[in-house]
Design an enzyme around this catalytic site. Structure first.
Site, PDB file in Angstrom:
ATOM      1  N   CYS A 184       0.837  -1.201   0.000  1.00 47.71           N
ATOM      2  CA  CYS A 184       0.000   0.000   0.000  1.00 47.71           C
ATOM      3  C   CYS A 184       0.873   1.253   0.000  1.00 47.71           C
ATOM      4  O   CYS A 184       1.445   1.621   1.025  1.00 47.71           O
ATOM      5  CB  CYS A 184      -0.917  -0.026   1.232  1.00 47.71           C
ATOM      6  N   CYS A 239      -0.414   4.115   2.148  1.00 50.44           N
ATOM      7  CA  CYS A 239      -0.192   3.905   3.582  1.00 50.44           C
ATOM      8  C   CYS A 239       1.270   4.103   3.952  1.00 50.44           C
ATOM      9  O   CYS A 239       1.577   4.711   4.968  1.00 50.44           O
ATOM     10  CB  CYS A 239      -0.582   2.479   3.977  1.00 50.44           C
ATOM     11  N   ASP A 240       2.177   3.577   3.160  1.00 50.93           N
ATOM     12  CA  ASP A 240       3.575   3.483   3.595  1.00 50.93           C
ATOM     13  C   ASP A 240       4.553   4.362   2.816  1.00 50.93           C
ATOM     14  O   ASP A 240       5.703   4.513   3.234  1.00 50.93           O
ATOM     15  CB  ASP A 240       4.045   2.019   3.462  1.00 50.93           C
TER      16      ASP A 240
HETATM   17  C1  LIG Z   1       0.592  -3.162   5.410  1.00 49.50           C
HETATM   18  C2  LIG Z   1      -0.663  -2.306   5.364  1.00 49.50           C
HETATM   19  C3  LIG Z   1      -0.587  -1.025   5.843  1.00 49.50           C
HETATM   20  C4  LIG Z   1      -1.729  -0.212   5.818  1.00 49.50           C
HETATM   21  N1  LIG Z   1      -1.615   1.030   6.301  1.00 49.50           N
HETATM   22  C5  LIG Z   1      -2.690   1.849   6.264  1.00 49.50           C
HETATM   23  C6  LIG Z   1      -2.593   3.181   6.753  1.00 49.50           C
HETATM   24  O1  LIG Z   1      -1.529   3.620   7.204  1.00 49.50           O
HETATM   25  N2  LIG Z   1      -3.705   3.956   6.688  1.00 49.50           N
HETATM   26  C7  LIG Z   1      -4.891   3.507   6.172  1.00 49.50           C
HETATM   27  O2  LIG Z   1      -5.874   4.230   6.152  1.00 49.50           O
HETATM   28  N3  LIG Z   1      -5.012   2.239   5.686  1.00 49.50           N
HETATM   29  C8  LIG Z   1      -3.947   1.422   5.719  1.00 49.50           C
HETATM   30  N4  LIG Z   1      -4.042   0.146   5.220  1.00 49.50           N
HETATM   31  C9  LIG Z   1      -5.334  -0.275   4.644  1.00 49.50           C
HETATM   32  C10 LIG Z   1      -6.279  -0.701   5.775  1.00 49.50           C
HETATM   33  O3  LIG Z   1      -5.634  -1.674   6.566  1.00 49.50           O
HETATM   34  C11 LIG Z   1      -7.567  -1.286   5.197  1.00 49.50           C
HETATM   35  O4  LIG Z   1      -8.150  -0.348   4.318  1.00 49.50           O
HETATM   36  C12 LIG Z   1      -8.555  -1.596   6.300  1.00 49.50           C
HETATM   37  O5  LIG Z   1      -7.971  -2.511   7.219  1.00 49.50           O
HETATM   38  C13 LIG Z   1      -9.837  -2.208   5.741  1.00 49.50           C
HETATM   39  O6  LIG Z   1     -10.661  -2.533   6.816  1.00 49.50           O
HETATM   40  P1  LIG Z   1     -11.777  -3.658   6.687  1.00 49.50           P
HETATM   41  O7  LIG Z   1     -12.458  -3.681   8.008  1.00 49.50           O
HETATM   42  O8  LIG Z   1     -12.603  -3.439   5.485  1.00 49.50           O
HETATM   43  O9  LIG Z   1     -11.014  -5.033   6.427  1.00 49.50           O
HETATM   44  P2  LIG Z   1      -9.831  -5.772   7.179  1.00 49.50           P
HETATM   45  O10 LIG Z   1      -9.010  -4.882   8.007  1.00 49.50           O
HETATM   46  O11 LIG Z   1      -9.160  -6.565   6.116  1.00 49.50           O
HETATM   47  O12 LIG Z   1     -10.586  -6.775   8.187  1.00 49.50           O
HETATM   48  C14 LIG Z   1     -11.296  -7.870   7.713  1.00 49.50           C
HETATM   49  C15 LIG Z   1     -11.752  -8.687   8.902  1.00 49.50           C
HETATM   50  O13 LIG Z   1     -12.645  -9.718   8.441  1.00 49.50           O
HETATM   51  C16 LIG Z   1     -12.300 -10.931   9.065  1.00 49.50           C
HETATM   52  N5  LIG Z   1     -12.807 -12.045   8.262  1.00 49.50           N
HETATM   53  C17 LIG Z   1     -12.517 -12.360   6.980  1.00 49.50           C
HETATM   54  N6  LIG Z   1     -13.176 -13.469   6.613  1.00 49.50           N
HETATM   55  C18 LIG Z   1     -13.910 -13.847   7.703  1.00 49.50           C
HETATM   56  C19 LIG Z   1     -14.797 -14.926   7.970  1.00 49.50           C
HETATM   57  N7  LIG Z   1     -15.072 -15.872   7.049  1.00 49.50           N
HETATM   58  N8  LIG Z   1     -15.354 -15.022   9.192  1.00 49.50           N
HETATM   59  C20 LIG Z   1     -15.101 -14.094  10.148  1.00 49.50           C
HETATM   60  N9  LIG Z   1     -14.282 -13.044   9.940  1.00 49.50           N
HETATM   61  C21 LIG Z   1     -13.682 -12.936   8.735  1.00 49.50           C
HETATM   62  C22 LIG Z   1     -10.788 -10.863   9.215  1.00 49.50           C
HETATM   63  O14 LIG Z   1     -10.311 -11.816  10.167  1.00 49.50           O
HETATM   64  C23 LIG Z   1     -10.644  -9.405   9.663  1.00 49.50           C
HETATM   65  O15 LIG Z   1     -10.876  -9.311  11.048  1.00 49.50           O
HETATM   66  C24 LIG Z   1      -2.937  -0.694   5.261  1.00 49.50           C
HETATM   67  C25 LIG Z   1      -3.002  -1.996   4.772  1.00 49.50           C
HETATM   68  C26 LIG Z   1      -1.875  -2.803   4.841  1.00 49.50           C
HETATM   69  C27 LIG Z   1      -1.953  -4.199   4.343  1.00 49.50           C
END
Ligand SMILES: Cc1cc2nc3c(=O)[nH]c(=O)nc-3n(C[C@H](O)[C@H](O)[C@H](O)COP(=O)(O)OP(=O)(O)OC[C@H]3O[C@@H](n4cnc5c(N)ncnc54)[C@H](O)[C@@H]3O)c2cc1C
Length: 309
Positions: free
Chosen positions: A131, A134-135
């Site tokens: 990302c 992000c980084d």
């Molecule tokens: C290395 C890295 C750095 C980042 N840095 C930043 C940053 O600095 N700033 C920023 O704004 N964004 C950043 N991001 C992006 C950010 O992490 C994502 O946009 C955000 O986490 C998305 O949130 P979400 O809740 O949609 O999904 P996710 O965070 O992906 O969470 C998904 C959840 O669903 C759960 N899940 C999946 N399948 C199932 C299932 N079958 N049953 C039960 N649970 C399930 C997982 O276990 C998890 O808990 C970064 C991403 C990465 C990879």
């Protein structure tokens, strides 16, 4: 029976949990295999509002969980294995256990496609990232040569964004033309700081021994020749896989598996809502995922209120 079940404890799921809990819906939130979601894989988050000095990704997610629990959200360590959405209440199977819920919020996120190299895994967070937004601004990458792997719109966006920080951005693509939209490809290739490296794949990220990224080993697919490129960062931008396979054929999704919301955050199945990166292939940020989580909880609350009128 649950009123609201939430799949996922990333920014989307935990924000949905906070709002649903404050609406006295006593939500059940499933962690899946990654409690806290993707942000727990990063160190410092510098663009989440309210933390002027930045905040550790794990700490931010722990705080979100605590805040949701304070109002009555119940976090359950478990993975959704199956969902029968053809009947009401919906029937969920969580680690073999059956449960029923009136509404469901899918906040299961999206996984990054990896190159599949051992060195890539070993150097993740040590110069390998998925990302740029992000980084990219981290001191580690300032005025250094950087590598972006990929040839689609995302790779072009990442490469263009990184020109603000890197001394040069190498765009490594396995073909001899970009897959990105024409305008995006033209803009990218016209940039003085972006240097395409065609017909090539990364075969190794260097240097595991030094425990940091110093470059990549490349293989030209036409000539089979190997070469080494010095770089301080490798940004892998070869796509995402939304964690939505369980809902295929039932919930409307696009060709890549991203769930398509219909009205607000409601899906084609009334009572099933979606939030975060599993429906958003454009912004993919913590704050946008949190915003969509908030919207999904409000939509679920209104749906339940209308049904009980
Ligand atoms: C290395 C890295 C750095 C980042 N840095 C930043 C940053 O600095 N700033 C920023 O704004 N964004 C950043 N991001 C992006 C950010 O992490 C994502 O946009 C955000 O986490 C998305 O949130 P979400 O809740 O949609 O999904 P996710 O965070 O992906 O969470 C998904 C959840 O669903 C759960 N899940 C999946 N399948 C199932 C299932 N079958 N049953 C039960 N649970 C399930 C997982 O276990 C998890 O808990 C970064 C991403 C990465 C990879």
């Amino acid at each position: 029976m649950e009123k609201v079940a939430i799949i996922g404890t990333g920014c989307a799921g935990l924000t949905a949990a906070l709002y649903a809990a404050r609406a006295k819906l006593n939500p059940l939130v499933l962690t899946g295999i990654m409690p806290g979601g993707l942000l727990t894989t990063t160190s410092i988050v510098e663009n989440y509002p309210g933390f002027p000095e930045g905040i550790d990704g794990c700490e931010l997610m722990q705080r979100m969980q605590k805040q949701a629990e304070r109002f009555g959200a119940r976090i359950k360590f478990g993975t959704l294995e199956a969902a029968d959405l053809s009947r009401e209440p919906f029937v969920l199977t969580v680690d073999g256990e059956r449960m029923e819920t009136e509404t469901l919020i899918i906040a299961s996120g999206a996984s990054h496609r990896h190159l599949g190299l051992e060195s890539e895994d070993l150097l993740e967070r040590k110069g390998v990232t998925y990302c740029a937004t992000c980084d990219g601004a981290l001191p580690l990458f300032r005025d250094q040569p950087l590598v972006v792997v990929g040839g689609g719109d995302s790779a072009c966006e990442e490469a263009t964004y990184l020109t603000r920080f890197g001394s040069v951005v190498y765009l490594v693509h396995r073909r001899d033309t970009l897959r990105a939209s024409k305008i995006m490809a033209q803009r990218t290739l016209a940039h003085a700081k972006i240097q395409p490296i065609w017909d090539s794949v990364v075969t190794e990220v260097l240097d595991v021994k030094q425990d940091k990224v110093t470059g990549v080993r490349l293989k030209n697919l036409r000539t089979q020749k190997e070469s080494v490129l010095a770089a301080a960062g490798v940004f892998v931008a070869i796509g995402h896989i939304p964690n939505t396979q369980l809902f295929k054929g039932v919930i409307d999704m696009d060709a890549n598996g991203y769930i398509i919301p219909r009205q607000g955050t409601m899906t084609n199945v009334p009572g099933v809502f979606v939030a975060g990166d599993c429906s958003d292939h454009v912004y993919r940020q913590a704050v946008t995922a949190a915003g969509l989580g908030c919207a999904a909880a409000i939509d679920a609350e209104r749906y339940l209120a209308a049904r009980n009128e």
